[in-house]
Design an enzyme around this catalytic site. Structure first.
Site, PDB file in Angstrom:
ATOM      1  N   HIS A 172       0.926  -1.206  -0.037  1.00 48.18           N
ATOM      2  CA  HIS A 172       0.190  -0.054   0.011  1.00 48.18           C
ATOM      3  C   HIS A 172       0.907   1.461   0.150  1.00 48.18           C
ATOM      4  CE1 HIS A 172      -3.564  -2.423   1.835  1.00 48.18           C
ATOM      5  NE2 HIS A 172      -3.429  -2.767   0.621  1.00 48.18           N
TER       6      HIS A 172
HETATM    7  C1  LIG Z   1       0.445  -7.459  -4.541  1.00 48.95           C
HETATM    8  C2  LIG Z   1      -0.612  -6.435  -4.167  1.00 48.95           C
HETATM    9  C3  LIG Z   1      -1.696  -6.679  -3.427  1.00 48.95           C
HETATM   10  C4  LIG Z   1      -2.459  -5.396  -3.096  1.00 48.95           C
HETATM   11  N1  LIG Z   1      -3.618  -5.888  -2.147  1.00 48.95           N
HETATM   12  C5  LIG Z   1      -4.567  -5.139  -2.288  1.00 48.95           C
HETATM   13  C6  LIG Z   1      -5.864  -5.188  -1.732  1.00 48.95           C
HETATM   14  O1  LIG Z   1      -6.234  -6.403  -1.451  1.00 48.95           O
HETATM   15  N2  LIG Z   1      -6.858  -4.316  -1.664  1.00 48.95           N
HETATM   16  C7  LIG Z   1      -6.376  -3.117  -2.009  1.00 48.95           C
HETATM   17  O2  LIG Z   1      -7.134  -2.004  -1.865  1.00 48.95           O
HETATM   18  N3  LIG Z   1      -5.295  -2.609  -2.467  1.00 48.95           N
HETATM   19  C8  LIG Z   1      -4.356  -3.673  -2.523  1.00 48.95           C
HETATM   20  N4  LIG Z   1      -3.118  -3.364  -3.216  1.00 48.95           N
HETATM   21  C9  LIG Z   1      -2.858  -1.761  -3.370  1.00 48.95           C
HETATM   22  C10 LIG Z   1      -3.473  -1.230  -4.600  1.00 48.95           C
HETATM   23  O3  LIG Z   1      -3.286  -2.321  -5.666  1.00 48.95           O
HETATM   24  C11 LIG Z   1      -2.503   0.035  -5.017  1.00 48.95           C
HETATM   25  O4  LIG Z   1      -2.646   0.950  -4.345  1.00 48.95           O
HETATM   26  C12 LIG Z   1      -3.238   0.754  -6.310  1.00 48.95           C
HETATM   27  O5  LIG Z   1      -3.096  -0.173  -7.440  1.00 48.95           O
HETATM   28  C13 LIG Z   1      -2.244   1.935  -6.932  1.00 48.95           C
HETATM   29  O6  LIG Z   1      -2.779   2.282  -7.950  1.00 48.95           O
HETATM   30  P1  LIG Z   1      -2.176   3.746  -8.738  1.00 48.95           P
HETATM   31  O7  LIG Z   1      -3.071   4.083  -9.757  1.00 48.95           O
HETATM   32  O8  LIG Z   1      -1.573   4.511  -7.854  1.00 48.95           O
HETATM   33  O9  LIG Z   1      -0.897   2.944  -9.420  1.00 48.95           O
HETATM   34  P2  LIG Z   1      -0.824   1.543 -10.557  1.00 48.95           P
HETATM   35  O10 LIG Z   1      -2.094   0.865 -10.460  1.00 48.95           O
HETATM   36  O11 LIG Z   1       0.372   0.953 -10.105  1.00 48.95           O
HETATM   37  O12 LIG Z   1      -0.681   2.283 -12.033  1.00 48.95           O
HETATM   38  C14 LIG Z   1       0.806   2.892 -12.435  1.00 48.95           C
HETATM   39  C15 LIG Z   1       0.458   2.468 -13.853  1.00 48.95           C
HETATM   40  O13 LIG Z   1       1.469   3.198 -14.687  1.00 48.95           O
HETATM   41  C16 LIG Z   1       2.063   2.623 -15.650  1.00 48.95           C
HETATM   42  N5  LIG Z   1       3.406   3.365 -15.621  1.00 48.95           N
HETATM   43  C17 LIG Z   1       4.159   3.622 -14.620  1.00 48.95           C
HETATM   44  N6  LIG Z   1       5.312   4.407 -15.334  1.00 48.95           N
HETATM   45  C18 LIG Z   1       5.016   4.364 -16.888  1.00 48.95           C
HETATM   46  C19 LIG Z   1       5.441   5.033 -17.840  1.00 48.95           C
HETATM   47  N7  LIG Z   1       6.868   5.808 -17.545  1.00 48.95           N
HETATM   48  N8  LIG Z   1       4.969   5.061 -19.021  1.00 48.95           N
HETATM   49  C20 LIG Z   1       3.569   4.364 -19.139  1.00 48.95           C
HETATM   50  N9  LIG Z   1       3.167   4.074 -18.056  1.00 48.95           N
HETATM   51  C21 LIG Z   1       3.790   3.960 -16.918  1.00 48.95           C
HETATM   52  C22 LIG Z   1       2.230   1.343 -14.694  1.00 48.95           C
HETATM   53  O14 LIG Z   1       2.716   0.229 -15.668  1.00 48.95           O
HETATM   54  C23 LIG Z   1       0.928   1.158 -13.935  1.00 48.95           C
HETATM   55  O15 LIG Z   1       0.067   0.472 -14.717  1.00 48.95           O
HETATM   56  C24 LIG Z   1      -2.038  -4.194  -3.433  1.00 48.95           C
HETATM   57  C25 LIG Z   1      -1.112  -3.998  -4.297  1.00 48.95           C
HETATM   58  C26 LIG Z   1      -0.218  -5.034  -4.510  1.00 48.95           C
HETATM   59  C27 LIG Z   1       0.843  -4.593  -5.557  1.00 48.95           C
END
Ligand SMILES: Cc1cc2nc3c(=O)[nH]c(=O)nc-3n(C[C@H](O)[C@H](O)[C@H](O)COP(=O)(O)OP(=O)(O)OC[C@H]3O[C@@H](n4cnc5c(N)ncnc54)[C@H](O)[C@@H]3O)c2cc1C
Ligand SMILES: *[C@@H]1O[C@H](CO)[C@@H](O)[C@H](O)[C@H]1NC(C)=O
Ligand SMILES: *[C@@H]1O[C@H](CO)[C@@H](O)[C@H](O)[C@H]1NC(C)=O
Ligand SMILES: *[C@@H]1O[C@H](CO)[C@@H](O)[C@H](O)[C@H]1NC(C)=O
Ligand SMILES: *[C@@H]1O[C@H](CO)[C@@H](O)[C@H](O)[C@H]1NC(C)=O
Ligand SMILES: *[C@@H]1O[C@H](CO)[C@@H](O)[C@H](O)[C@H]1NC(C)=O
Ligand SMILES: *[C@@H]1O[C@H](CO)[C@@H](O)[C@H](O)[C@H]1NC(C)=O
Ligand SMILES: *[C@@H]1O[C@H](CO)[C@@H](O)[C@H](O)[C@H]1NC(C)=O
Length: 577
Positions: free
Chosen positions: A511
């Site tokens: 997280h």
């Molecule tokens: C193993 C795991 C278990 C988890 N379990 C839970 C759970 O059960 N419940 C819950 O609520 N949360 C859970 N989480 C946390 C939650 O999934 C994350 O907090 C959330 O997905 C983050 O979202 P975000 O949009 O900030 O980033 P992300 O979803 O990581 O999105 C960022 C995106 O940007 C892309 N990107 C990055 N840099 C570039 C670039 N230079 N060019 C193009 N694309 C790029 C990446 O490929 C990615 O797809 C878990 C996370 C993980 C990894």
């Protein structure tokens, strides 16, 4: 209306399910607007360019496409048709796949804790444990969000991706044990964040199929959206001359063959670039584009566009500690379903069954060293050799050794913060990250109280059938802290404190957040301060992790900001007419 052929599975009959440019084939939609970046033009123009098709980026793109032209750039591939992502029983398969095309990219913080970041359309929602639960009304108020629009946005998300879990006997025993341990009242099944014990939502449906943020693209207007896969953004381009502030006006990205493309904003005052690259990717991309601590940028020969010392600061990860409880009875396979929201800021959750490693079918659990979880040696000793040894031992263990489950606690906040720095100028390389787990005493205190509550759950009457009477809680701690894999007994030192247990067995629950926090890098409208036409919208903007688990609120924020941005855009167009 754009038409497409369902080609992910032969089972989908052409022609029956066409609807706004997508069709559902065995739950895998085909998006006419989703393309391999190799087929994209060298130069193109849009109203909005979103970098990162993750948990926030997908709902944001779907919403903006309703009334504007949108380009969504995602460095990874499609989640559809990949059982490692879609199938609950394969949790961790992607997390343990080290290939450069894996949907997961491992990173190790300077603290020594092994962690993971997403590289796939749908982002972290394609890798995660699926638990779906909202932030509290207090959190929403403190974030300055409009409560009504936040609720509507949660509902918009929930209509597509959230489900009530099917509770098995082991999860039910954890729930009843939490109630007996005093984590009251019983709030039943709810998405709401309320003190007490509840069953939360999940993005896995009744058949164990995962529904990710990418499914929110079903809401998109296909005429307004282009999604490019395998499109890695290298930098944001700024116009810096003859303006009071640098103005973001384009991006440079590369496709899978390494070819360079540029996308620019169309002329128009309201057009913007939005970074949704996650808590590691967003501060990293800002720095690679010249927005960040000047000294650090200069050390990497990056031209400074704006000296912004707070980019990459205030990074946090919520520490997770878990106790393995072997069971005399078989248990169901479950990821997180129940949560105890305690009075003192610790959240108790649990996972059971085949989800923690063992025989070849049991490789992929939440607590398997195969995905980097290793609580049997302190963080800094979690070397590749230590991991390899743990995996080897695990592979040789009797299946019986894995019957049982983990009860974990995760602390709210946290209060401790760290920082992120560039290692290289390559966007695919991990930056260096420090989270400083338990640096603040209150974080450590919350862990200790959480572990004490887990002890009460294990000793509770409802849980008794899922534990061996002869294994005391200190022995279970012994097993968790000192075993060769996260669960076998080896060495016990009864004078060790729970404080030491917390520090030595700390793992991540993934997280992590921060790096572009509201108030220090972006303002309350998520606009990057000091430049124009650039926002950051994702988990990097959070000061604390929302709710017990963040994904519901990350998706909600994508929708919420999309609606707000369009509202302002349309209001301006009215004025212009
Ligand atoms: C193993 C795991 C278990 C988890 N379990 C839970 C759970 O059960 N419940 C819950 O609520 N949360 C859970 N989480 C946390 C939650 O999934 C994350 O907090 C959330 O997905 C983050 O979202 P975000 O949009 O900030 O980033 P992300 O979803 O990581 O999105 C960022 C995106 O940007 C892309 N990107 C990055 N840099 C570039 C670039 N230079 N060019 C193009 N694309 C790029 C990446 O490929 C990615 O797809 C878990 C996370 C993980 C990894
Ligand atoms: C995208 O296109 C490139 C070049 O044609 C190819 O190498 C790559 O395999 C394609 N990727 C996908 C997922 O189709
Ligand atoms: C898009 O614009 C139409 C017409 O102006 C409006 O009714 C609709 O609510 C807008 N959609 C969003 C998501 O803002
Ligand atoms: C699924 O994961 C396994 C193990 O990590 C890996 O070997 C395999 O290539 C992955 N499959 C896909 C389709 O990504
Ligand atoms: C949003 O919904 C929650 C329950 O899910 C409720 O407690 C809260 O009052 C609602 N907020 C507003 C502003 O309607
Ligand atoms: C920065 O540029 C200088 C001069 O061209 C070069 O010597 C140095 O190695 C470069 N540093 C990095 C980190 O690329
Ligand atoms: C801890 O594990 C070791 C090794 O199995 C064992 O010798 C020791 O007795 C255990 N201690 C307790 C209190 O169970
Ligand atoms: C037990 O732990 C205490 C406190 O951490 C330490 O001082 C002591 O040396 C340990 N004893 C053994 C046998 O490891």
């Amino acid at each position: 209306m754009a038409l497409g052929w369902c080609r992910f599975f032969g089972a989908c009959f052409i022609g029956i399910l066409f609807l706004h440019g997508f069709c559902a084939c065995d739950r895998a939609p085909y998006y006419s607007f989703m393309l391999n970046a190799t087929s994209a033009p060298t130069i193109s123009y849009y109203d909005y360019i979103i970098v990162g098709g993750g948990t926030a980026g997908c709902p944001l793109a779907a919403t903006l496409s309703q009334n504007a032209s949108v380009l969504l750039l995602e460095r990874g591939g499609s989640p559809y048709g990949n059982p490692n992502i879609t199938n609950l029983a394969k949790f961790g398969a992607a997390l343990s796949d080290p290939s450069p095309t894996s949907p997961s990219q491992r990173f190790i913080s300077e603290d020594g804790v092994i962690n993971a970041r997403a590289r796939v359309l749908g982002g972290g929602s394609c890798l995660n444990a699926g638990f779906y639960t909202r932030a509290s009304p207090e959190y929403i108020r403190a974030a300055g969000w409009d409560g009504r629009l936040a609720n509507e946005s949660y509902q918009w998300v929930e209509r597509r991706v959230a489900f009530e879990p099917q509770m098995g006997p082991w999860q039910s025993a954890v729930r009843d044990g939490l109630l007996e341990a005093g984590v009251l009242p019983n709030n039943g099944f709810t998405y709401d964040h309320i003190k007490g014990t509840k069953v939360g939502g999940t993005i896995f449906d009744r058949d164990g199929n995962r529904h990710t943020a990418a499914d929110l693209l079903e809401y998109a207007n296909p005429g307004g959206l282009t999604v490019l896969l395998h499109a890695t953004v290298y930098k944001i381009l700024f116009a810096t001359k003859a303006r009071p502030k640098p103005v973001a006006h384009g991006v440079v990205y590369r496709d899978a063959s390494g070819a360079k493309h540029r996308a620019y904003l169309k002329r128009g005052l309201k057009n913007e670039i939005i970074i949704s690259s996650g808590a590691l990717g967003s501060p990293q991309l800002l720095m690679l584009s010249g927005v960040g601590p000047a000294q650090q940028l200069r050390a990497h020969n990056i031209t400074v566009v704006l000296d912004q010392p707070m980019v990459g600061q205030l990074m946090s990860d919520n520490p997770m500690n878990a106790i393995f409880v072997p069971s005399p009875l078989p248990v169901e396979v479950s990821l997180i379903q129940v949560v105890g929201i305690t009075q003192y800021g610790s959240y108790i959750e649990a996972a059971s069954g085949e989800n923690f490693g063992g025989s070849p079918q049991r490789d992929y659990g939440m607590f398997s060293p195969k995905i980097g979880q290793l609580s049997t040696v302190p963080p800094k000793q979690r070397t590749p050799e230590a991991l390899a040894k743990a995996i080897e031992i695990m592979n040789n263990l009797d299946q019986q050794a894995f019957q049982g489950g983990f009860i974990l606690e995760k602390i709210m906040g946290p209060i401790s913060t760290g920082h992120l720095e560039l290692r290289t100028r390559h966007p695919e390389d991990n930056p260096s990250v420090t989270f400083n787990y338990f640096k603040e005493p209150q974080d450590l205190q919350r862990c200790v109280e959480g572990i004490s509550t887990i002890e009460k759950v294990i000793d509770s009457r409802p849980f008794s059938k899922f534990r061996f009477d002869y294994l005391s809680v200190p022995q279970l701690l012994n097993m968790t802290a000192s075993a060769p894999v996260n669960l076998l007994p080896r060495h016990y030192n009864s004078s060790q404190s729970l404080e030491d247990f917390c520090k030595d067995t700390v793992m991540t629950i993934w997280h992590y957040h921060g790096g572009c926090q509201v108030g220090s890098v972006v303002d309350h409208d998520y606009k990057v301060m000091g430049v124009d036409a650039l926002r950051v919208i994702d988990g990097s903007t959070f000061n604390f992790s929302p709710g017990t688990n963040p994904q519901a609120t990350v998706m909600m924020l994508g929708r919420y900001m999309g609606v707000n941005i369009l509202k302002k855009r349309l209001a301006n167009e009215d004025l212009a007419n």
